[in-house]
Design a protein around this motif. Structure first.
Motif, short mmCIF file in Angstrom:
data_model
loop_
_atom_site.label_atom_id
_atom_site.label_comp_id
_atom_site.label_asym_id
_atom_site.label_seq_id
_atom_site.Cartn_x
_atom_site.Cartn_y
_atom_site.Cartn_z
N ARG A 313 1.01 -0.97 -0.16
CA ARG A 313 -0.06 -0.53 0.17
C ARG A 313 0.88 1.19 -0.16
O ARG A 313 0.16 2.56 -0.34
CB ARG A 313 -1.08 -0.15 1.43
N THR A 314 1.77 1.07 -0.16
CA THR A 314 2.67 1.94 0.22
C THR A 314 4.06 2.25 -0.79
O THR A 314 4.90 1.06 -0.94
CB THR A 314 3.60 2.21 2.00
N THR A 315 4.01 3.64 -1.67
CA THR A 315 5.17 3.40 -2.39
C THR A 315 6.46 4.51 -1.97
O THR A 315 5.57 5.24 -1.57
CB THR A 315 5.17 3.22 -4.02
N VAL A 316 8.08 4.25 -1.73
CA VAL A 316 8.35 4.83 -1.27
C VAL A 316 10.06 4.67 -1.93
O VAL A 316 10.64 4.03 -2.58
CB VAL A 316 9.48 4.58 -0.13
N ASP A 317 10.04 6.44 -3.20
CA ASP A 317 11.09 6.38 -3.49
C ASP A 317 12.22 6.00 -3.74
O ASP A 317 12.74 6.68 -2.21
CB ASP A 317 10.72 7.49 -5.73
N ARG A 318 13.68 6.16 -4.30
CA ARG A 318 15.14 6.41 -3.64
C ARG A 318 15.72 7.69 -2.94
O ARG A 318 16.12 7.67 -1.82
CB ARG A 318 15.82 6.44 -4.96
N VAL A 327 1.69 7.22 5.04
CA VAL A 327 2.13 5.61 5.59
C VAL A 327 1.64 5.01 7.44
O VAL A 327 0.31 6.31 7.63
CB VAL A 327 3.65 5.85 6.36
N ARG A 328 1.36 3.67 7.47
CA ARG A 328 0.83 3.56 8.15
C ARG A 328 1.83 2.69 9.28
O ARG A 328 2.64 2.31 9.01
CB ARG A 328 -0.25 1.94 7.49
N THR A 329 1.50 2.29 10.53
CA THR A 329 2.28 1.79 11.36
C THR A 329 1.41 0.88 11.73
O THR A 329 0.61 0.14 12.01
CB THR A 329 2.27 2.90 12.51
#
Length: 408
Positions: A313-318, A327-329
């Motif tokens: 569910r979360t996309t983080v780039d370089r 974001v989720r915890t």
């Protein structure tokens, strides 16, 4: 460490070949200098940061003329890493994070590389013929604030009886029981890519988690110019974000969160997530209370005993940008987040050491096993100096941050 007799890095005292002199040629200092250079012992120091740089300087000041210190670092300048977090937020100070290497022989350090030199000395470096730079000075960039050349590698004069020690701008590709393989040759010093050594100091330090570590492309050959550009890019990313989540309650995470909250107080919301019950868990408990008050006074939202979960569910780039904006915890919180900063600890750069002697590196922490006199060992139990409630991976963390803050 000294040259090992086998792959287990057991140390030995190296022996030099007998030095024979030709009676007909020993009357000139030049011939004697050539003879001594043939028998000289190489003492390699891998890594020119805080530990390696200090070790190289002390060795250069104390070793006899039969030994030569060769300091190798992938960067053209000393990277003052402890100011990176702040200069990645504040602008106008980037150049201060990259400090020119001074020569290892104090009497031979040129004025252009001494911190006490006047700006005119720095500006006149291009006209000096005794300390040539690798490329034409006219092609180099100059920082207007510091007047220091940006993409100049360390420039050493030809080795002599007064200045035999070297600083080499190169990457260490591999090490064996008797030699070091570099990314390039240094023909001006009579060195190929593979250079024999008699003793070695392994000081390659550690690497930061992404996105706080420069990629090979961003490093740009390890020049100051590339480093300055990288810090400016980090500043731009911070400015563009409105919701920043910092993961890790160690020194790095606390500084990053507080600097962003202070310099962007009217436009940014900063959240600090830490998996432990208190910040800086390896320090005095009173530190937690003091820092907690200061962070809250800056408007930082603090979430303790929880972890960020990175899943499909979360996309983080370089660079740390979050496409979904949240974001989720693990505890079920959902946090707005444009920029995610992982301040979850450093990992030791011991891969080269492990390839030479696998038994000398702890497989869980990556820490090198040292004897009581800081020589490389193998059948040694790594002494854990962290509280029992920290897992093994936390042994190498920066300022007490825990890699388990990140739960992927």
């Amino acid at each position: 460490m000294s040259r090992p007799t086998s792959s287990t890095t057991a140390s030995r005292t190296p022996t030099a070949a007998p030095h024979s002199r030709n009676p007909t040629t020993t009357t000139t200092s030049q011939t004697e200098d050539m003879a001594s250079r043939t028998a000289i012992k190489n003492v390699f120091v891998l890594g020119g940061s805080y530990g390696g740089g200090r070790a190289a300087r002390l060795l250069a000041q104390s070793l006899p003329k039969t030994h030569r210190v060769i300091l190798v670092d992938r960067n053209s300048h000393h990277n003052h890493l402890y100011v990176f977090p702040r200069y990645a937020v504040t602008s106008g100070h980037e150049h201060k994070a990259f400090i020119p290497y001074a020569r290892l022989s104090p009497s031979c350090s040129p004025p252009a590389e001494r911190a006490s030199s006047a700006p005119s000395a720095l500006r006149s470096r291009s006209s000096s013929t005794s300390h040539p730079t690798p490329s034409s000075p006219s092609a180099l960039s100059s920082d207007p604030a510091s007047r220091i050349l940006l993409d100049a590698a360390p420039s050493n004069p030809p080795p002599s009886a007064q200045d035999r020690h070297l600083i080499l701008h190169a990457t260490v590709e591999s090490i064996s029981a008797s030699s070091v393989t570099l990314s390039r040759a240094f023909e001006e010093y009579g060195l190929g890519r593979e250079v024999d050594y008699d003793y070695m100091v392994y000081a390659l330090g550690s690497r930061m988690p992404q996105p706080l570590e420069m990629s090979e492309e961003e490093r740009g050959g390890g020049t100051k110019k590339a480093g300055v550009q990288w810090l400016k890019r980090r500043q731009e990313l911070v400015r563009e974000a409105r919701n920043v989540v910092v993961v890790g309650g160690g020194a790095l995470g606390i500084q990053s969160a507080s600097d962003i909250a202070h310099h962007h107080s009217s436009s940014h919301h900063v959240t600090l997530v830490h998996s432990r019950a208190r910040l800086l868990p390896r320090f005095d408990p009173q530190m937690h209370d003091l820092i907690l008050r200061q962070l809250r006074a800056l408007g930082v939202q603090i979430i303790l005993e929880d972890r960020i979960v990175l899943d499909e569910r979360t996309t983080v780039d370089r660079e740390g940008r979050v496409r979904e904006g949240r974001v989720r915890t693990r505890g079920g919180r959902e946090l707005e987040c444009d920029l995610l900063l992982l301040c979850t600890g450093q990992q030791p750069n011991t891969s080269l050491l492990s390839s030479l002697s696998p038994s000398s590196v702890d497989p869980q922490t990556g820490l090198a096993k040292n004897t009581a006199v800081v020589q490389l060992g193998d059948d040694i139990t790594v002494q854990e100096s962290v509280p029992e409630d920290l897992d093994a991976a936390a042994a190498w963390t920066f300022g007490g941050a825990d890699p388990s803050d990140m739960h992927a």
